[in-house]
Design a protein around this motif. Structure first.
Motif, PDB file in Angstrom:
ATOM      1  N   VAL A 108    -132.488  88.203 -55.565  1.00 39.63           N
ATOM      2  CA  VAL A 108    -133.801  88.402 -54.860  1.00 39.63           C
ATOM      3  C   VAL A 108    -134.305  87.356 -53.749  1.00 39.63           C
ATOM      4  O   VAL A 108    -134.393  87.270 -52.485  1.00 39.63           O
ATOM      5  CB  VAL A 108    -135.109  88.495 -55.699  1.00 39.63           C
ATOM      6  N   ALA A 109    -134.021  86.128 -54.277  1.00 35.16           N
ATOM      7  CA  ALA A 109    -134.418  84.745 -53.672  1.00 35.16           C
ATOM      8  C   ALA A 109    -133.388  84.623 -52.175  1.00 35.16           C
ATOM      9  O   ALA A 109    -133.457  84.455 -51.108  1.00 35.16           O
ATOM     10  CB  ALA A 109    -134.210  83.696 -54.023  1.00 35.16           C
ATOM     11  N   ASP A 110    -132.060  85.087 -52.628  1.00 37.09           N
ATOM     12  CA  ASP A 110    -131.025  84.961 -51.466  1.00 37.09           C
ATOM     13  C   ASP A 110    -131.112  86.161 -50.606  1.00 37.09           C
ATOM     14  O   ASP A 110    -131.179  85.953 -49.180  1.00 37.09           O
ATOM     15  CB  ASP A 110    -129.711  85.347 -52.060  1.00 37.09           C
ATOM     16  N   PHE A 111    -131.727  87.282 -50.748  1.00 36.80           N
ATOM     17  CA  PHE A 111    -131.925  88.377 -50.047  1.00 36.80           C
ATOM     18  C   PHE A 111    -133.226  88.187 -49.045  1.00 36.80           C
ATOM     19  O   PHE A 111    -133.322  88.170 -47.961  1.00 36.80           O
ATOM     20  CB  PHE A 111    -132.428  89.949 -50.683  1.00 36.80           C
ATOM     21  N   ALA A 112    -134.314  87.371 -49.830  1.00 32.44           N
ATOM     22  CA  ALA A 112    -135.355  86.746 -48.929  1.00 32.44           C
ATOM     23  C   ALA A 112    -134.829  85.929 -47.720  1.00 32.44           C
ATOM     24  O   ALA A 112    -135.318  86.149 -46.561  1.00 32.44           O
ATOM     25  CB  ALA A 112    -136.437  86.369 -49.962  1.00 32.44           C
ATOM     26  N   LYS A 113    -134.137  85.062 -48.121  1.00 29.70           N
ATOM     27  CA  LYS A 113    -133.734  84.056 -47.265  1.00 29.70           C
ATOM     28  C   LYS A 113    -132.921  84.622 -45.968  1.00 29.70           C
ATOM     29  O   LYS A 113    -132.903  84.244 -44.804  1.00 29.70           O
ATOM     30  CB  LYS A 113    -132.623  83.040 -47.828  1.00 29.70           C
ATOM     31  N   GLU A 114    -132.019  85.952 -46.387  1.00 25.04           N
ATOM     32  CA  GLU A 114    -131.346  86.460 -45.435  1.00 25.04           C
ATOM     33  C   GLU A 114    -132.155  87.339 -44.375  1.00 25.04           C
ATOM     34  O   GLU A 114    -131.929  87.386 -43.279  1.00 25.04           O
ATOM     35  CB  GLU A 114    -130.429  87.518 -46.145  1.00 25.04           C
ATOM     36  N   VAL A 115    -133.362  87.768 -44.915  1.00 27.39           N
ATOM     37  CA  VAL A 115    -134.242  88.560 -44.275  1.00 27.39           C
ATOM     38  C   VAL A 115    -135.000  87.423 -43.190  1.00 27.39           C
ATOM     39  O   VAL A 115    -135.106  87.795 -42.100  1.00 27.39           O
ATOM     40  CB  VAL A 115    -135.208  89.207 -45.163  1.00 27.39           C
ATOM     41  N   LEU A 116    -135.289  86.586 -43.810  1.00 25.40           N
ATOM     42  CA  LEU A 116    -136.059  85.436 -42.681  1.00 25.40           C
ATOM     43  C   LEU A 116    -135.250  85.033 -41.878  1.00 25.40           C
ATOM     44  O   LEU A 116    -135.699  84.782 -40.671  1.00 25.40           O
ATOM     45  CB  LEU A 116    -136.746  84.531 -43.753  1.00 25.40           C
ATOM     46  N   GLU A 117    -134.058  84.859 -42.039  1.00 23.32           N
ATOM     47  CA  GLU A 117    -133.193  84.260 -41.024  1.00 23.32           C
ATOM     48  C   GLU A 117    -132.899  85.364 -40.125  1.00 23.32           C
ATOM     49  O   GLU A 117    -132.595  84.835 -38.917  1.00 23.32           O
ATOM     50  CB  GLU A 117    -131.703  83.895 -41.921  1.00 23.32           C
ATOM     51  N   GLU A 118    -132.604  86.720 -40.448  1.00 24.46           N
ATOM     52  CA  GLU A 118    -132.450  87.732 -39.421  1.00 24.46           C
ATOM     53  C   GLU A 118    -133.518  87.837 -38.509  1.00 24.46           C
ATOM     54  O   GLU A 118    -133.394  87.984 -37.274  1.00 24.46           O
ATOM     55  CB  GLU A 118    -132.218  88.704 -40.323  1.00 24.46           C
ATOM     56  N   ILE A 119    -134.947  87.626 -38.974  1.00 24.12           N
ATOM     57  CA  ILE A 119    -136.037  87.798 -38.320  1.00 24.12           C
ATOM     58  C   ILE A 119    -136.091  86.563 -37.296  1.00 24.12           C
ATOM     59  O   ILE A 119    -136.560  86.754 -36.153  1.00 24.12           O
ATOM     60  CB  ILE A 119    -137.325  87.779 -39.343  1.00 24.12           C
ATOM     61  N   ARG A 120    -135.717  85.410 -37.810  1.00 22.86           N
ATOM     62  CA  ARG A 120    -135.538  84.380 -36.912  1.00 22.86           C
ATOM     63  C   ARG A 120    -134.511  84.329 -35.837  1.00 22.86           C
ATOM     64  O   ARG A 120    -135.090  83.867 -34.771  1.00 22.86           O
ATOM     65  CB  ARG A 120    -135.052  82.937 -37.646  1.00 22.86           C
ATOM     66  N   LYS A 121    -133.429  85.145 -35.940  1.00 23.70           N
ATOM     67  CA  LYS A 121    -132.523  85.331 -35.196  1.00 23.70           C
ATOM     68  C   LYS A 121    -132.820  86.378 -34.093  1.00 23.70           C
ATOM     69  O   LYS A 121    -132.685  86.206 -32.816  1.00 23.70           O
ATOM     70  CB  LYS A 121    -131.100  85.865 -35.559  1.00 23.70           C
ATOM     71  N   GLN A 122    -133.626  87.337 -34.468  1.00 24.15           N
ATOM     72  CA  GLN A 122    -134.164  88.359 -33.551  1.00 24.15           C
ATOM     73  C   GLN A 122    -135.179  87.818 -32.583  1.00 24.15           C
ATOM     74  O   GLN A 122    -135.217  88.067 -31.536  1.00 24.15           O
ATOM     75  CB  GLN A 122    -134.844  89.617 -34.226  1.00 24.15           C
ATOM     76  N   SER A 123    -136.164  86.860 -33.145  1.00 24.49           N
ATOM     77  CA  SER A 123    -137.166  86.324 -32.484  1.00 24.49           C
ATOM     78  C   SER A 123    -136.493  85.331 -31.362  1.00 24.49           C
ATOM     79  O   SER A 123    -137.060  85.366 -30.098  1.00 24.49           O
ATOM     80  CB  SER A 123    -138.037  85.449 -33.172  1.00 24.49           C
TER      81      SER A 123
END
Length: 429
Positions: A111-126
């Motif tokens: 779950v923690a790894d998934f959260a990190k991936e989501v936040l990283e993807e949001i940062r890339k899209q930004s």
């Protein structure tokens, strides 16, 4: 039992019919599941609940976040808020577990790894959005600069808009060649060539001594020579000099031909009599002042137009009619107002592309391409289909430098030369 079975069959048939009429959009998009009502309690338990229940709470938060993500195409605002709240609870659990002994629950690590991936993807899209905005600003500046350059670009101080707003200038009138009055001179002796006839003419006229002025002298078929003067009076003096100077010369006065006009896009159902009658009756205001004896108009031939229902009529008219109609530029024929122009008397062969004869009298066996000089018609020319530059066959034969034009081009220098020669025998005034 049979009755129940039939009812079941009917109900199943009805159900199947109902399924067929379900909206395709509803079948493709299942209904969105609302967030769990226990979500506020789970968030509070993550922050304040006992440690032995954290694993269960984390699992429930993970399942809620997973459900919301699976049912979202483009993340909506409500779903995003739910996702952030779930991940926030997981983050709180992770902080609390860091202060205590490691929890044996295995589900928290993914779950923690998934959260990190989501936040990283949001940062890339930004980052991509910021870069796109920067590129759009650069494109906008480039377009504005091009618009400024276009507005500043002028031809002779006149902008494109000003040029487009101006009316079309009147078409440049045809420049008439000098009129030449001609004699056909031959010899009584059948063995004399055209060169022999020219020698006799030069001796008989003795222009250097007599002061007579001859404007044209050219050889034609059958050992004959055409001699031309600018005025009828000068031609009569030359004829008298030839008769008295050399009785072996035969002199025949050559009458100049009437000029040609072309009336474009005339409906083909009009007969030749219809065209000549309409030209005289419907355009009397253009022909006013021309004596009846000086009016002549005969249809010589017709040319094909792009519209199969129309044609271009070529007429031979008297000089005064030619002057009035070519200056007017438009004439009425039946229920049409059509364009009229000067027509060159030059004849060009459509087979060999040479001048002075037509296709029926051509001795060539194969057609020549007017675009590339190959042994085919232009419509079958691969170079013409590919958009390549043309090569004029006549200019190529004359070894000229400029060849990049069609053999039928009116600006061809060889055509212009032959056109001037053909017009010498035409009376334009």
């Amino acid at each position: 039992m049979a009755f129940r079975a039939s009812n079941a069959t009917k109900s199943s048939n009805v159900a199947s019919v109902n399924v067929k009429h379900v909206d395709p959009e509803n079948r493709k998009r299942p209904p969105v599941k609302a967030p769990s009502k226990d979500l506020p309690f789970l968030a509070k338990s993550a922050a304040e609940g006992p440690l032995e229940e954290l694993a269960t709470t984390a699992n429930q938060l993970f399942q809620e976040a997973k459900t919301q993500l699976e049912q979202s195409g483009n993340i909506k605002a409500t779903i995003k808020e739910t996702l952030i709240e779930c991940l926030s609870g997981l983050y709180t659990i992770a902080l609390r577990l860091n202060d205590k002994a490691p929890c044996p629950v295995v589900q928290t690590a993914p779950v923690a790894d998934f959260a990190k991936e989501v936040l990283e993807e949001i940062r890339k899209q930004s980052d991509l959005v910021v870069a796109a905005r920067t590129d759009m600003g650069a494109v906008r500046e480039t377009v504005e600069k091009l618009n400024d350059d276009i507005n500043k670009n002028t031809l002779g101080g006149i902008s494109y808009a000003a040029m487009a707003a101006t009316t079309k200038s009147e078409k440049t009138s045809f420049s008439q060649p000098e009129r030449v009055h001609s004699l056909i001179v031959s010899s009584v002796d059948a063995h004399d060539t055209s060169d022999d006839v020219i020698v006799k003419i030069r001796t008989a006229v003795s222009a250097k001594i007599s002061g007579l002025r001859v404007d044209r002298l050219r050889k034609v078929r059958d050992q004959k020579v055409v001699l031309g003067c600018q005025t009828q009076e000068e031609l009569a003096k030359v004829a008298d000099k030839l008769r008295s100077g050399n009785p072996t010369l035969l002199i025949e006065e050559k009458a100049n031909k009437d000029p040609l006009i072309i009336i474009k896009n005339v409906l083909s159902y009009n007969t030749d009599e219809d065209i000549t009658g309409a030209l005289k009756n419907q355009n009397a205001h253009l022909l006013a002042g021309i004596p009846e004896g000086n009016y002549r108009a005969v249809v010589r031939y017709r040319r094909k137009a792009r519209n199969p229902l129309e044609c271009h009529a070529v007429l031979q008219v008297s000089p005064s009619v030619w002057q009035n109609l070519t200056q007017a530029g438009k004439v009425h024929v039946d229920l049409q107002r059509v364009q009229v122009e000067d027509q060159s008397p030059l004849i060009q062969c459509t087979r060999c592309l040479s001048y002075g004869h037509g296709r029926k009298l051509c001795t060539e066996a194969a057609d020549q391409c007017s675009h590339c000089t190959g042994p085919h018609l232009r419509r079958d020319c691969p170079h013409w289909m590919a958009g390549e530059k043309a090569t004029c066959r006549n200019c190529q034969a004359a070894k000229l430098d400029k060849l990049d034009h069609d053999a039928f081009d009116k600006e061809c220098p060889i055509r212009k030369k032959w056109d001037r020669l053909a017009r010498l025998s035409v009376a334009y005034c």
